[in-house]
Scaffold this active site. Structure first.
Site, PDB file in Angstrom:
ATOM      1  N   TYR A   1       0.863  -1.204   0.136  1.00  0.00           N
ATOM      2  CA  TYR A   1       0.079  -0.062   0.001  1.00  0.00           C
ATOM      3  C   TYR A   1       0.828   1.172   0.053  1.00  0.00           C
ATOM      4  O   TYR A   1       0.564   2.138  -0.642  1.00  0.00           O
ATOM      5  CB  TYR A   1      -1.045   0.127   1.358  1.00  0.00           C
TER       6      TYR A   1
ATOM      7  N   LYS B   1       1.062   4.503  -2.680  1.00  0.00           N
ATOM      8  CA  LYS B   1       0.585   5.989  -2.207  1.00  0.00           C
ATOM      9  C   LYS B   1       1.759   6.757  -2.767  1.00  0.00           C
ATOM     10  O   LYS B   1       1.789   7.850  -3.181  1.00  0.00           O
ATOM     11  CB  LYS B   1       0.191   6.061  -0.948  1.00  0.00           C
TER      12      LYS B   1
END
Length: 275
Positions: free
Chosen positions: A166, A170
């Site tokens: 993740y 990002k």
């Protein structure tokens, strides 16, 4: 009379059916902007509030003009259709907001490869496709901004080790955005990232980051929307290449009371932002 400093400006955004994206769309509409939403949610989902159509209706109720485009930001044809329909309806694009993201904050061994792929495709491919398609129109805007909802790149082990996949997705959004700030500087196109200091009360937080307990301690999406509006009104050549934190943006505008956004005194610190 309500000030409408974004009157005549057009904002193109990925996602926006709910949460932070919807709050940004409504805030932009309130300031007079035209808003296009490119989102997949065409029909109601019992697990999630809102569709791209209900979001467009909220933007128009706030005073803006809205265009709902049903499509997947991962698909080049859908992105180009959203851009073409935006230009046909509103005459151009002034703001490109990369809002769409997939959330799967899991450890490496817990994360299905399918979810890994989804995060990289939405966060990286989607951000790249939408911005790439918007750039020719941003070049013709007198006030062009790219804004990605992504965090500062913090390489401290406490953040890097939480959920590497993740984090990669990002941080990739942020790196693309900072790259565009450099690449497009001569054209006067601003490119910045914006991230919350705290958890934000969204459906994703409720479903994946602690349920009702987290929601009660999180701030409302309007804090991100208010910070985004401040950034998008700044002169592009003077405001680019930054990774902003919502609270810091608003403090610079003289706001010190954040109680309007909820969260309480024990508001949770969000990812990648050190105390």
């Amino acid at each position: 009379m309500t000030s409408r400093p974004l009157a005549g400006r057009t904002l193109l955004m990925s996602g926006g059916s709910r949460g932070i994206g919807l709050a940004i769309g409504v805030a932009a509409g309130r300031l007079g902007a035209n808003v296009t939403l490119l989102a997949k949610t065409d029909t109601p989902d019992p697990r999630l509030p809102g569709t791209v159509h209900t979001a467009a209706a909220e933007i128009e109720a706030a005073g803006g003009q809205a265009l709902a485009v049903v499509g997947d930001v991962r698909e080049e044809a859908a992105v180009q259709r959203a851009v073409d329909e935006t230009v046909a309806r509103f005459g151009g694009i002034d703001f490109c907001v990369n809002n769409a993201s997939a959330l799967a904050p899991l450890k490496t061994e817990e994360l299905p490869v399918k979810r890994f792929d989804l995060m990289q495709q939405i966060q990286l491919r989607g951000t790249f496709l939408l911005t790439r398609a918007a750039i020719p129109h941003l070049r013709r805007s007198p006030h062009p901004h790219i804004l990605s909802l992504s965090p500062p790149v913090n390489l401290a082990p406490r953040w890097m080790g939480l959920h590497p996949a993740y984090t990669l997705a990002k941080y990739g959004m942020t790196l693309l955005t900072l790259g565009w700030a450099a690449e497009l500087a001569e054209a006067g196109i601003a490119a910045n990232a914006l991230w919350p200091r705290t958890l934000i009360a969204t459906a994703a937080v409720r479903n994946m980051l602690g349920g009702d307990a987290s929601m009660q301690r999180a701030r409302s999406p309007e804090i991100m929307a208010d910070a985004a509006m401040v950034i998008l009104q700044r002169p592009p050549r003077d405001c680019t290449g930054q990774t902003f934190i919502d609270e810091d943006v608003l403090r610079a505008e003289g706001i010190t009371d954040f109680s309007r956004y909820g969260g309480g005194p024990d508001v949770l610190l969000d990812l990648y932002v050190d105390p």
